[in-house]
Scaffold this motif. Structure first.
Motif, PDB file in Angstrom:
ATOM      1  N   UNK A  36       0.844  -1.199   0.000  1.00 41.60           N
ATOM      2  CA  UNK A  36       0.000   0.000   0.000  1.00 41.60           C
ATOM      3  C   UNK A  36       0.882   1.254   0.000  1.00 41.60           C
ATOM      4  N   UNK A  37       1.979   1.205   0.765  1.00 45.67           N
ATOM      5  CA  UNK A  37       2.923   2.333   0.790  1.00 45.67           C
ATOM      6  C   UNK A  37       3.543   2.538  -0.585  1.00 45.67           C
ATOM      7  N   UNK A  38       3.848   1.433  -1.245  1.00 44.49           N
ATOM      8  CA  UNK A  38       4.437   1.490  -2.588  1.00 44.49           C
ATOM      9  C   UNK A  38       3.488   2.198  -3.552  1.00 44.49           C
ATOM     10  N   UNK A  39       2.209   1.873  -3.463  1.00 41.64           N
ATOM     11  CA  UNK A  39       1.201   2.513  -4.326  1.00 41.64           C
ATOM     12  C   UNK A  39       1.129   4.015  -4.059  1.00 41.64           C
ATOM     13  N   UNK A  40       1.156   4.375  -2.771  1.00 47.43           N
ATOM     14  CA  UNK A  40       1.079   5.795  -2.417  1.00 47.43           C
ATOM     15  C   UNK A  40       2.287   6.567  -2.948  1.00 47.43           C
ATOM     16  N   UNK A  41       3.449   5.922  -2.931  1.00 45.16           N
ATOM     17  CA  UNK A  41       4.661   6.573  -3.439  1.00 45.16           C
ATOM     18  C   UNK A  41       4.601   6.767  -4.950  1.00 45.16           C
ATOM     19  N   UNK A  42       3.890   5.867  -5.647  1.00 44.08           N
ATOM     20  CA  UNK A  42       3.702   6.027  -7.091  1.00 44.08           C
ATOM     21  C   UNK A  42       2.721   7.158  -7.378  1.00 44.08           C
ATOM     22  N   UNK A  43       1.745   7.310  -6.489  1.00 47.63           N
ATOM     23  CA  UNK A  43       0.658   8.258  -6.724  1.00 47.63           C
ATOM     24  C   UNK A  43       1.034   9.701  -6.433  1.00 47.63           C
ATOM     25  N   UNK A  44       1.932   9.899  -5.465  1.00 52.06           N
ATOM     26  CA  UNK A  44       2.168  11.267  -5.000  1.00 52.06           C
ATOM     27  C   UNK A  44       3.585  11.457  -4.474  1.00 52.06           C
ATOM     28  N   UNK A  45       3.967  12.708  -4.300  1.00 53.03           N
ATOM     29  CA  UNK A  45       5.272  13.031  -3.720  1.00 53.03           C
ATOM     30  C   UNK A  45       5.099  13.409  -2.258  1.00 53.03           C
ATOM     31  N   UNK A  46       6.124  13.115  -1.461  1.00 56.84           N
ATOM     32  CA  UNK A  46       6.079  13.398  -0.032  1.00 56.84           C
ATOM     33  C   UNK A  46       7.324  14.164   0.396  1.00 56.84           C
ATOM     34  N   UNK A  47       7.172  14.905   1.492  1.00 54.88           N
ATOM     35  CA  UNK A  47       8.303  15.655   2.038  1.00 54.88           C
ATOM     36  C   UNK A  47       9.128  14.805   2.991  1.00 54.88           C
ATOM     37  N   UNK A  48       8.517  13.754   3.539  1.00 55.28           N
ATOM     38  CA  UNK A  48       9.204  12.884   4.498  1.00 55.28           C
ATOM     39  C   UNK A  48       8.519  11.523   4.530  1.00 55.28           C
ATOM     40  N   UNK A  49       9.322  10.477   4.722  1.00 50.42           N
ATOM     41  CA  UNK A  49       8.794   9.120   4.840  1.00 50.42           C
ATOM     42  C   UNK A  49       9.094   8.602   6.235  1.00 50.42           C
ATOM     43  N   UNK A  50       8.068   8.079   6.907  1.00 47.63           N
ATOM     44  CA  UNK A  50       8.220   7.425   8.210  1.00 47.63           C
ATOM     45  C   UNK A  50       7.857   5.961   8.004  1.00 47.63           C
ATOM     46  N   UNK A  51       8.844   5.073   8.074  1.00 48.99           N
ATOM     47  CA  UNK A  51       8.617   3.691   7.651  1.00 48.99           C
ATOM     48  C   UNK A  51       8.964   2.681   8.739  1.00 48.99           C
ATOM     49  N   UNK A  52       7.970   1.899   9.140  1.00 54.25           N
ATOM     50  CA  UNK A  52       8.254   0.740   9.980  1.00 54.25           C
ATOM     51  C   UNK A  52       8.945  -0.292   9.086  1.00 54.25           C
ATOM     52  N   UNK A  53       9.815  -1.110   9.662  1.00 49.91           N
ATOM     53  CA  UNK A  53      10.555  -2.074   8.845  1.00 49.91           C
ATOM     54  C   UNK A  53       9.796  -3.388   8.699  1.00 49.91           C
ATOM     55  N   UNK A  54       9.390  -3.976   9.813  1.00 53.00           N
ATOM     56  CA  UNK A  54       8.705  -5.274   9.754  1.00 53.00           C
ATOM     57  C   UNK A  54       7.209  -5.078   9.577  1.00 53.00           C
ATOM     58  N   UNK A  55       6.793  -5.047   8.317  1.00 47.97           N
ATOM     59  CA  UNK A  55       5.380  -4.847   7.991  1.00 47.97           C
ATOM     60  C   UNK A  55       4.945  -5.903   6.972  1.00 47.97           C
TER      61      UNK A  55
END
Length: 223
Positions: A36-55
């Protein structure tokens, strides 16, 4: 207002962090799995990413690594319970800028987020890449320069050239190019791709983009 992508599969933590950051004046797009995060990154640009690792789905490390390869330049913070040196090394190698260990205080998160946003730096090379004696490509600005003059490219041609330059010498399958060139809500077209290739060849030289039968295309810059 800064736009932040939050990937966290713990529903309670996701909600808490989202509410906190929105109260601090940020816009937060929150997701619960890597795909889902991958899709959002394709759809739009962000100023910062906050990412949990084990998802679920693609993990945060692989997600960020692939995103950097795709040209995502926003600074990133990993939210993690990992604490070994090897884990941290893998995190920074994948393209992160900072990390915060669970459990964490929201005030600490605020400091780390604001520190990165204030730096206003991005993961882009400022290098001018030579394609020929008279042709170069500014990867930071996505600009083609011929004989010192900027040459205007269409959106798709510009994205295609950036991919070719980044993957110079590699055979890129049609599917790989489709993923990079067309957004999630667009229908890829082989006919359109051939047109974009033809347009680029007219500008940078036919010999620079080689068709590999039944495989794809390969970009060759002059050494």
């Amino acid at each position: 207002m800064s736009k932040i992508l939050l990937l966290e599969d713990d529903a309670n933590l996701n909600e808490t962090v989202t509410e906190f950051l929105e109260e601090e004046g940020h816009k937060v797009v929150s997701v619960y799995d890597g795909y889902e995060a991958q899709e959002k990154l394709y759809e739009s640009k962000y100023d910062l990413l906050l990412l949990d690792i084990n998802v679920p789905g693609i993990d945060g490390l692989e997600l960020l690594k692939e995103s950097r390869e795709e040209g995502v330049v926003a600074p990133a913070i990993f939210i993690t319970s990992m604490d070994s040196v090897d884990d941290l090394e893998r995190g920074f190698q994948s393209g992160c800028d900072d990390y915060i260990r669970k459990p964490f205080a929201l005030k600490e998160l605020k400091i780390r987020v604001e520190t990165l946003l204030k730096r206003s730096f991005f993961h882009e090379s400022k290098e001018l890449i030579a394609i020929d004696e008279n042709i170069s490509y500014d990867s930071k600005n996505g600009e083609l320069i011929i004989d010192g003059e900027s040459v205007s490219l269409g959106n798709k041609e510009s994205r295609l050239l950036k991919l070719f330059v980044k993957k110079e010498g590699e055979v890129l399958a049609h599917e790989r190019i489709y993923e990079h060139l067309w957004d999630y809500d667009e229908e890829p077209s082989d006919t359109a791709l051939r047109t974009y290739i033809k347009n680029l060849r007219k500008i940078i030289g036919k010999e620079r983009i080689v068709s590999i039968k039944k495989q794809g295309y390969k970009f060759i810059a002059k050494k």
